[in-house]
Enzyme design. Structure first.
Site, short mmCIF file in Angstrom:
data_model
loop_
_atom_site.label_atom_id
_atom_site.label_comp_id
_atom_site.label_asym_id
_atom_site.label_seq_id
_atom_site.Cartn_x
_atom_site.Cartn_y
_atom_site.Cartn_z
N ASN A 1 4.42 4.28 5.31
CA ASN A 1 3.73 4.65 3.56
C ASN A 1 5.07 4.10 2.84
O ASN A 1 6.07 4.42 2.87
CB ASN A 1 3.95 6.21 3.62
CG ASN A 1 3.67 6.64 2.06
OD1 ASN A 1 3.14 5.85 1.48
ND2 ASN A 1 4.14 7.88 2.04
N ASP B 1 0.91 -1.00 0.00
CA ASP B 1 -0.08 -0.11 0.20
C ASP B 1 0.99 1.24 0.05
O ASP B 1 1.99 1.29 0.29
CB ASP B 1 -0.95 -0.09 1.35
CG ASP B 1 -0.17 -0.13 2.49
OD1 ASP B 1 0.29 0.86 3.11
OD2 ASP B 1 -0.14 -1.57 2.90
N ALA B 2 0.26 2.38 -0.24
CA ALA B 2 0.99 3.63 -0.43
C ALA B 2 -0.03 4.56 0.40
O ALA B 2 -1.29 4.79 -0.08
CB ALA B 2 1.18 4.23 -1.63
N CYS B 3 0.37 5.27 0.97
CA CYS B 3 -0.31 5.93 2.38
C CYS B 3 -0.12 7.25 2.73
O CYS B 3 1.06 7.82 2.03
CB CYS B 3 -0.53 5.17 3.55
SG CYS B 3 -0.46 3.35 3.24
N GLY B 4 -0.90 8.10 3.57
CA GLY B 4 -0.37 9.16 4.19
C GLY B 4 -0.13 8.77 5.61
O GLY B 4 -0.60 8.17 6.42
#
Length: 499
Positions: free
Chosen positions: A259, A27-30
């Site tokens: 992240n 996943d790629a996140c804040g």
């Protein structure tokens, strides 16, 4: 995962099918944190942490029902004032802060399955010499969510635990052991999602779920209460890229929020599994066997990195020391750095392989909070410090509004850099100081120089090419060159100077 059970189905995810394998979830996140540098606990820190989450909405994702987020959460210091106000009505008498722990549990909604999980918790606590003080149903607002999030919502409860004569780090270690034993016991229950323990700690607690950032305070009433105070708030808004969201995989985990992704995960799992046989610790004694397996391979790559970090910190290493072991900066002989720091990284390379991949990692142990950027620097991290001793760090700037006169420092982490907010010493510690304090804590450089074994002559065994066609042909054969390589690749590069 073990030799008898080569594959475990990750919680809340579909089974392998076609080209899909749930073990490849990324996943790629804040990600980020807010904190009062002086360690002063206030509800404002919690409120501003949830405000940052709302402003990171673009770094999350919404499900096909347009009502379900990929996951959001906040990790804060244990809200002692909140619990002291609510627990007497539940018949729970709390010891002083630091002498009791709180577990945040996702439980099955089916009554029979939930009863089994509660029994596992209570039996484990008794077997580990811990005392269960009582249970508190977590006040939630199901009307704040809908769609898949509501359909899959677990029963959420908190358990209060203490142990006679234990406090601080000793109590944390005992709670860690108890949680690992509970997790193994709960897995004996067939079917999906028997139980998930967000946190079990005397220092921190995690409120998270299959939510959008803005839904978090609306769903958890505790986060809106003035008694919920903290000096630290670690936040995370999840964006599961081509993966499946679930309540369990929302972040933060027990120590960190991530992240990015870990591209070396399979190797990290294999190395950790192999070294479990030789794990030993004076702090844990025989209890260390109860921690196995260290990595919960049903979790995401981020969750397993959190498992590794938890082990290192519980084993006595400082938080920045453990992070430097797991996600090292580039440190080879071509990189300019002090001999002590290079010695630190070379020494620890023999103990822990790097957890590598594009990553920005925020982490906390309840007293310090920090962030580290991987050696490639492919995830942005920016921070702002104000005159009143408040700091916000996030995936981008502008997540909170400040008047220009309030700001005393703005900055960004560069590849491989770390920063730490120590609320006990009441200061921000930057990359150079953190790493040199760790590097000089022990004589790592001397240990490496005294124990290194060099393979002399291994790389120099092949000398310079002599102007002899037969020797050249022999060397080309030795290194696997073909006539095609020479005629169409090497000749072209030599004649034109282009690749």
């Amino acid at each position: 995962m073990n030799e008898q059970d080569p594959y475990q189905q990750p919680a809340g995810l579909p089974p392998p099918q076609g080209l899909y394998d749930p073990r490849h979830e990324h996943d790629a996140c804040g990600v980020g944190f807010v904190a009062n540098i002086d360690g002063r606990r206030s509800h404002e820190v919690v409120a501003r942490g949830t405000e940052v989450l709302a402003h990171l909405l673009h770094r999350g994702a919404v499900g096909g029902d347009q009502k379900t987020g990929d996951g959001a959460g906040i990790l804060i210091q244990l809200p002692d004032a909140l619990f002291r106000r609510d627990c007497p009505a539940l018949g729970i008498e709390l010891p002083p802060l630091g002498e009791y722990g709180v577990g945040m549990l996702f439980l099955p909604r089916d009554e029979a399955r939930r009863r089994y999980c509660l029994q596992v918790v209570e039996q484990t606590l008794a077997a580990e010499g811990l005392t269960l003080l009582g249970w508190r149903p977590v006040p939630v607002e199901p009307a704040a969510i809908a769609g898949q999030a509501l359909a899959e919502m677990p029963e959420i409860q908190q358990c209060f635990v203490t142990a006679k004569g234990l406090s601080g780090a000793a109590l944390e270690r005992k709670l860690y052991v108890a949680r690992k034993v509970m997790e193994r016991g709960a897995r004996q229950l067939e079917g999906e999602r028997p139980m998930y323990i967000n946190s079990l700690s005397s220092r921190t607690i995690v409120y998270k779920g299959l939510l959008l950032g803005g839904q978090l305070p609306a769903f958890y009433a505790d986060l809106r209460r003035e008694e919920t105070v903290s000096a630290i708030a670690l936040i995370h808004q999840r964006y599961s890229t081509n993966t499946f969201p679930s309540w369990e995989l929302a972040q933060p985990f027990r120590f960190l929020a991530h992240n990015g992704e870990i591209n070396t995960l399979r190797g990290n799992q294999n190395h950790m599994r192999n070294r479990e046989r030789s794990l030993a610790s004076e702090l844990f004694g025989d209890d260390i066997k109860k921690l196995l397996p260290i990595l919960d391979e049903t979790g995401s790559d981020s969750a397993q990195l959190d498992n590794a970090l938890e082990l290192l910190v519980a084993g006595g290493r400082s938080l920045p020391h453990a992070m430097m072991m797991l996600v090292a900066e580039a440190w080879g002989p071509r990189y300019f750095m002090s001999p002590d720091l290079r010695g630190f990284f070379e020494y620890h390379a023999g103990l822990m392989e790097p957890w590598d991949g594009p990553a920005a990692l925020s982490f906390t142990d309840g007293t310090s909070v920090g962030c580290l950027l991987d050696r490639n620097g492919l995830r942005p991290v920016r921070y702002t410090i104000t005159r009143d001793g408040f700091i916000v760090l996030a995936s981008e700037t502008g997540v909170l509004d400040f008047a220009p006169g309030e700001v005393v420092e703005r900055g960004a982490l560069r590849p491989g850099q770390m920063m730490l907010v120590d609320t006990v010493r009441q200061r921000v510690i930057h990359d150079h100081e953190i790493k040199h304090l760790c590097a000089r804590a022990k004589p790592y450089r001397r240990w490496v120089e005294e124990n290194r074994i060099d393979l002399h002559g291994f790389y120099g065994a092949v000398g310079a090419i002599e102007p002899n066609r037969e020797t050249l042909l022999e060397r080309q054969r030795r290194f696997g060159y073909t006539r095609e390589d020479v005629d169409y690749t090497i000749r072209g590069m030599a004649e034109t100077g282009h690749e």
